[in-house]
Design a protein around this motif. Structure first.
Motif, PDB file in Angstrom:
ATOM      1  N   HIS A  32       0.809  -1.220   0.000  1.00 27.75           N
ATOM      2  CA  HIS A  32       0.000   0.000   0.000  1.00 27.75           C
ATOM      3  C   HIS A  32       0.842   1.270   0.000  1.00 27.75           C
ATOM      4  O   HIS A  32       0.348   2.332  -0.381  1.00 27.75           O
ATOM      5  N   SER A  36      -0.219   4.376  -2.514  1.00 31.88           N
ATOM      6  CA  SER A  36      -0.788   5.578  -1.904  1.00 31.88           C
ATOM      7  C   SER A  36       0.139   6.785  -1.975  1.00 31.88           C
ATOM      8  O   SER A  36      -0.294   7.874  -2.371  1.00 31.88           O
ATOM      9  N   TYR A 100     -10.626   8.573   6.084  1.00 36.19           N
ATOM     10  CA  TYR A 100      -9.512   8.793   5.153  1.00 36.19           C
ATOM     11  C   TYR A 100      -9.621  10.185   4.526  1.00 36.19           C
ATOM     12  O   TYR A 100      -8.617  10.890   4.361  1.00 36.19           O
ATOM     13  N   ASN A 128      -7.301  12.743  -5.093  1.00 37.27           N
ATOM     14  CA  ASN A 128      -7.173  11.752  -4.027  1.00 37.27           C
ATOM     15  C   ASN A 128      -8.365  11.782  -3.080  1.00 37.27           C
ATOM     16  O   ASN A 128      -8.766  10.741  -2.545  1.00 37.27           O
ATOM     17  N   VAL A 132     -10.639   8.440  -2.237  1.00 35.09           N
ATOM     18  CA  VAL A 132     -10.909   7.807  -0.940  1.00 35.09           C
ATOM     19  C   VAL A 132     -12.403   7.806  -0.608  1.00 35.09           C
ATOM     20  O   VAL A 132     -12.878   6.913   0.092  1.00 35.09           O
ATOM     21  N   ILE A 323      -4.100   2.590   6.387  1.00 38.04           N
ATOM     22  CA  ILE A 323      -4.420   3.352   5.178  1.00 38.04           C
ATOM     23  C   ILE A 323      -4.592   4.828   5.522  1.00 38.04           C
ATOM     24  O   ILE A 323      -4.117   5.714   4.796  1.00 38.04           O
ATOM     25  N   TRP A 327      -2.540   8.184   4.135  1.00 29.60           N
ATOM     26  CA  TRP A 327      -3.179   9.375   3.572  1.00 29.60           C
ATOM     27  C   TRP A 327      -2.823  10.627   4.366  1.00 29.60           C
ATOM     28  O   TRP A 327      -2.739  11.719   3.800  1.00 29.60           O
TER      29      TRP A 327
END
Length: 371
Positions: A32, A36, A100, A128, A132, A323, A327
């Motif tokens: 990830h 990301s 997120y 982005n 999300v 995650i 972010w």
């Protein structure tokens, strides 16, 4: 020798599952990082592509396999329990997306508050943020699969029915992904169900195969006495390991470059066909066998063993939180394009930070809700 008993005699916690899931969580974090915070060069690097391609024979399908496997051993296995779990995971999906988005919004605006806006970052911020908010990941798949398992349990489907269903899903998946629509809303639903458009991170229908097979494997293990599991894994692991290697080598030969191999695995990752399902199933059984075999050695390293077990038991929280950490980093960095080395270093930092955040969350919940 080992023998399958008529009655379920092995109903305790399967320790090899903890090693497999714990290591899976570590690999997920590294993958990830490239998905990301990586820049274009890192995302297109051989390091990312090889890591992704090597991980995909297990990866997300292993997560769903262990979900099906674990559903056999949980005390809350009635249809109503599975429905409750499924709905809760679907709610988690929505809450995670909002969290997120909040991480991106807050961290990005803190960054520009102190340093001013970085050229080109506003477009990346908006892209982005949209990504999300429409993100569909493992929680959605797991939630939907729990609802399907609830139906199967309610209908009292026999074990052979799960096997047949897994095969049917594997056969149909390459065709169902062709279902697309000109209607944007309908197309998004079709995409997160069958994976045709390719915009959502995951689609649940193809992954039902792994859940069904995990359920079947769990039922088999429950009939293998604990003192015979070593022999069981030695034989099943050898056979499945050979098949997995043949399948994997065949994939490499038919896709003889890093680029082609990565592209093939990327397609199979989203909408696995029957051959990929069979190959991944064998790879997963081999991984289980290896985990069982090395367990006495891993147990001697108390810190590592305990950490893997902890990651396994808290894998849903670890998955959700890491995650958000990525972010947050992206927002604070104004979506700076990190290179390969930086992605690998950030992976280690995010794993540690996620671990600490989960531990903190657990302590707070115990303090306030379990007095």
């Amino acid at each position: 020798m080992f023998s399958l008993k008529d009655k379920e005699v092995n109903v305790g916690r399967q320790r090899e599952l903890d090693l497999v899931k714990g290591f899976l969580m570590i690999m997920i974090v590294f993958i990830h990082s490239f998905q990301s915070i990586a820049g274009a060069a890192a995302a297109e690097s051989n390091v990312h592509k090889i890591l992704f391609a090597l991980f995909m024979p297990t990866g997300a399908c292993l997560y769903l396999f262990t979900m099906g496997f674990g559903s056999v051993f949980t005390r809350h296995s009635e249809p109503k329990d599975m429905v409750r779990n499924g709905v809760r995971l679907l709610v988690y999906q929505g809450l995670c997306n909002l969290c997120y988005a909040a991480a991106i919004i807050i961290c990005f605006h803190i960054r520009i508050l102190f340093t001013g806006e970085v050229a080109g970052s506003r477009e990346l911020y908006e892209a982005n943020l949209y990504s999300v908010l429409t993100f569909v990941n493992i929680f959605f798949i797991s939630g939907m699969c729990y609802l399907v398992l609830a139906i199967y349990r309610k209908l009292e489907v026999k074990l052979s029915g799960y096997i047949i269903s897994a095969v049917i899903v594997g056969i149909l998946s390459p065709f169902t992904k062709l279902l697309i629509s000109d209607n944007q809303a309908l197309n998004w639903i079709l995409d997160m169900t069958f994976g045709g458009k390719g915009e959502t991170s995951f689609c649940f229908f193809p992954y039902l195969s792994y859940v069904f097979l995990g359920y079947v494997f769990g039922k088999v293990i429950r009939r293998v006495p604990e003192n015979e599991k070593g022999e069981f894994y030695k034989k099943s692991g050898t056979v499945c390991g050979v098949i997995a290697v043949i399948w994997f080598v065949g994939c490499i030969i038919s896709h003889p470059s890093v680029e082609k191999f990565f592209d093939y695995m990327l397609v199979q990752y989203r909408t696995p066909g029957l051959l990929k399902v069979a190959g991944s199933f064998c790879a997963i059984i081999f991984v289980f066998a290896v985990a069982f075999g090395i367990m006495p050695l891993v147990e001697k390293w108390k810190f590592g063993y305990n950490k893997l077990c902890y990651f396994s038991k808290q894998i849903s929280k670890m998955y959700a939180i890491h995650i958000g950490v990525f972010w947050a980093i992206a927002g604070f960095s104004a979506f700076y394009p990190y290179n390969v080395k930086e992605c690998l270093l950030w992976s280690v930092a995010v794993l540690v930070a996620t671990d600490l955040l989960v531990q903190g969350y657990m302590k707070v919940t115990v303090l306030f809700f379990h007095k």
